[in-house]
Each structure stands twice: as structure tokens, then as C-alpha cells.
Design a protein around this motif. Structure first.
Motif, PDB file in Angstrom:
ATOM      1  N   TYR A 107      -9.047   7.318 -13.887  1.00  0.00           N
ATOM      2  CA  TYR A 107      -9.137   7.605 -12.448  1.00  0.00           C
ATOM      3  C   TYR A 107      -8.732   9.049 -12.173  1.00  0.00           C
ATOM      4  N   SER A 108      -9.359   9.639 -11.143  1.00  0.00           N
ATOM      5  CA  SER A 108      -9.029  11.017 -10.787  1.00  0.00           C
ATOM      6  C   SER A 108      -8.093  11.091  -9.591  1.00  0.00           C
ATOM      7  N   GLY A 109      -7.863   9.954  -8.933  1.00  0.00           N
ATOM      8  CA  GLY A 109      -6.976   9.958  -7.773  1.00  0.00           C
ATOM      9  C   GLY A 109      -6.615   8.545  -7.363  1.00  0.00           C
ATOM     10  N   LYS A 110      -5.825   8.474  -6.286  1.00  0.00           N
ATOM     11  CA  LYS A 110      -5.276   7.179  -5.866  1.00  0.00           C
ATOM     12  C   LYS A 110      -5.171   7.126  -4.345  1.00  0.00           C
ATOM     13  N   GLN A 111      -5.366   5.943  -3.802  1.00  0.00           N
ATOM     14  CA  GLN A 111      -5.170   5.741  -2.366  1.00  0.00           C
ATOM     15  C   GLN A 111      -3.680   5.601  -2.101  1.00  0.00           C
ATOM     16  N   ILE A 112      -3.228   6.149  -0.976  1.00  0.00           N
ATOM     17  CA  ILE A 112      -1.823   5.991  -0.598  1.00  0.00           C
ATOM     18  C   ILE A 112      -1.712   5.657   0.883  1.00  0.00           C
TER      19      ILE A 112
END
Ligand code: COA
Ligand code: MG
Length: 288
Positions: free
Chosen positions: A215-220
Motif C-alpha cells: 500500500y502507498s497510503g492509509k485512510q485516517i
């Protein structure tokens, strides 16, 4: 493509949180008309997002608006309300078919033409968070307008009747399916939310695993999650300098006629070069 290591949601009707979000140095801000906005607040969410797009300076943060899912009955009013104020992108949740994206794509393109904006100046990100979404990923991910796929872990668990656990083993198949589809079509892959927002240690562990999966990013969902997540999805100095050494030594080894060679006692060949190049791409995207 805009770097999206962390994508922060807030209810679209919450002016206070929206004004707070622009002070956080977060990559992407997603003002929500879907599940973060109560059923009796949908109209207020639209109006508040419009006000934010008109009045606030988002600086380097990307400004996104999440509409309700296609077929919910709210989606058309949502997209029509925000498009004239040119968000950087529209997030479509619970996508289950190519047609869901095509529906939004046509409306966005018409707005771009009408206002004289560049074609594709408004990006599309989608949520994959149901069993049907996972099954149809191959076709869905091929949509030419797409920038990123966001994997919704909680909705997916509800969709298949999975019991959520801390290590998220029950999500692994779908979580990896999303990464594979993203890699195949050169899209960003944005990982699940850590809903236990007070547990920063758990957030870090989950972020590292997401990055490890590709993954290149994450939901926050909370300001305290910005820094740990953006750090986890930025290659560290050690991995950057190792990647640089691989790139440098690989070329020399090719010239010597060796496809595989040894660096620090480890075998290096083409797949390791490709992975090193990915590390450097991500570092560059994160401004390193
Ligand atoms: N974006 C921007 N600011 C936020 C925020 C967010 N997602 N969540 C909290 N804040 C702000 C609060 O307004 C508060 O601001 P202040 O210090 O200026 O008063 C500060 O950060 C601290 O908030 P805190 O008291 O710790 O949290 P809370 O109890 O007010 O809210 C949640 C907790 C989970 C309800 C809230 O973080 C939230 O609504 N998150 C987004 C949820 C969402 O959008 N879900 C749908 C998508 S998954
Ligand atoms: Mg969801």
C-alpha cells in the motif's frame, strides 16, 4: 499524481473539523457526505463542503469530497453540489462495477468542459469495500480516469460477515487483491482505517503492515494519526540509501555481464532493482 500517504476524513457538515484539517499538513483531506454524515445532515454536508471549497485555503493538502454510493439516491445531488467549486478529486465509495465510475466520469468531464478546466483536472478515487467490488476489481481498476483505490476494511468485513481482529487476518485476501489490482493498473493503493484512534502503537503496526503489503497510503480519521501514518508510508533514510546503492551497483554489474551479483552478502538481480526503484519513486513523491 498527488502523494496520498494519509487521507483524512471528516464529516462534511463539521466546519470545525474541516478548518482544523487544513492546519495539519496532511496529504489529503476528504470531506465526507457518505457514512461520516448522518442521514439528516446530507444537505448540510453539501452546503458546508461548498463553503469550504469557496473560502478556505487548503495549502498543499489535496481537497477531496466523498459522495454517497452510486444507487444510494444521494449521489447525483452530492456531485452536482460540489463540482462547480472544483475539488481536486471525487471519492466514490462502495464501487462494485466499472459503470459506477463511468457514471461519475461523464458528469465530471461535462463539468470540466463547461467551466473550461483541464480534462482530468478533477481526479477520481474509489472505495472498494464489498464482496462484489472485490470480485469485479479486474474490470473496475481498468477505468482510465482512476487515480487510487481505497480499501474499506470495516465495510468489507460487514459485507462478508467477517469478525474483525487486531491483526486483520480476516481481511488479508481482499486487502491484497486491492494492492494487486492497483499495481496492475498503476494506481495508488490506500489502506484500511485504524478505528481505535487513541492507540497510536496499533496504528503504527497496522501502517507498517500496509506498507509491507504494498500500500502507498492509509485512510485516517483523527489528527493524531497524521504524523505516524505519513512517516510509515515514507521510505526511511536507510532504505533510500540502500535502494540508491542497488541502482548504482546494478548498472555496473550489467556492464560486467552479470545479471545477478552480491551486495553486502545478499543476492541482487532484476526484481530487487525494480523494488529499489519503487522505493525511490515513493521517496520522491513524498518530497524526500
Ligand atoms: N478531522 C479534523 N479534525 C478533527 C478530526 C478529523 N477527522 N477528528 C477530530 N478532530 C479535531 C477535534 O475537532 C478537536 O479539535 P479542537 O482541539 O480544536 O477542539 C481535536 O481534533 C481533538 O479531537 P478529539 O476530542 O480527540 O476527538 P473527538 O472526540 O472530537 O472525535 C471522532 C472523535 C472519531 C468522532 C472524530 O475524530 C471523527 O469524527 N473522525 C472522522 C470520522 C469520519 O469521518 N468517518 C467517516 C469516514 S471513515
Ligand atoms: Mg466505507
Amino acid at each position: 499524481m498527488h502523494s496520498r500517504r494519509a487521507l483524512l476524513y471528516m464529516p462534511g457538515d463539521n466546519w470545525k473539523m474541516i478548518t482544523k484539517s487544513i492546519t495539519l499538513g496532511v496529504d489529503s483531506i476528504c470531506m465526507d457526505m457518505e457514512d461520516g454524515a448522518a442521514v439528516n445532515k446530507k444537505a448540510e454536508a453539501r452546503a458546508t463542503i461548498v463553503k469550504a471549497l469557496q473560502e478556505l485555503n487548503f495549502g498543499k493538502s489535496e481537497k477531496l469530497a466523498r459522495i454517497n454510493s452510486v444507487g444510494s439516491g444521494w449521489e447525483k445531488d452530492d456531485i452536482d453540489a460540489v463540482l462547480p467549486y472544483h475539488p481536486d478529486g471525487i471519492v466514490i465509495p462502495k464501487v462494485e462495477s466499472y459503470d459506477h465510475i463511468e457514471w461519475a466520469s461523464k458528469i465530471i468531464e461535462a463539468a470540466e468542459l463547461k467551466h473550461g478546466w483541464g480534462i482530468n483536472s478533477i481526479r477520481i478515487l474509489i472505495g472498494i469495500e464489498t464482496a462484489k467490488g472485490i470480485l469485479n476489481l479486474k474490470e473496475i481498476a481498468s477505468h482510465p480516469r482512476l487515480d487510487a483505490i481505497i480499501f474499506g476494511g470495516e465495510d468489507f468485513a460487514a459485507s462478508v460477515g467477517a469478525v474483525r481482529s487486531k491483526d486483520a487476518i480476516e481481511l488479508l485476501y481482499a486487502r491484497q487483491a486491492v494492492v494487486v489490482a492497483c499495481a496492475a493498473y498503476d494506481l495508488q493503493a490506500i489502506d484500511i482505517v485504524t478505528i481505535d484512534y487513541k492507540d497510536i502503537e496499533a496504528l503504527k503496526i497496522e501502517s507498517e503492515l500496509g506498507a509491507q503489503l504494498g500500500y502507498s497510503g492509509k485512510q485516517i480519521i483523527h489528527p493524531a494519526q497524521v504524523e505516524p501514518v505519513q512517516t510509515s508510508f515514507t521510505p526511511n533514510d536507510e532504505s533510500i540509501s540502500y535502494a540508491k546503492r542497488i541502482v548504482e551497483t546494478f548498472e555496473a554489474s550489467q556492464k560486467e555481464g552479470k545479471g545477478a551479483y552480491s551486495l553486502d552478502g545478499k543476492m541482487i538481480d532484476m526484481p530487487l532493482l525494480k523494488n529499489a526503484q519503487k522505493v525511490l519513486e515513493r521517496a520522491k513523491a513524498a518530497g524526500k
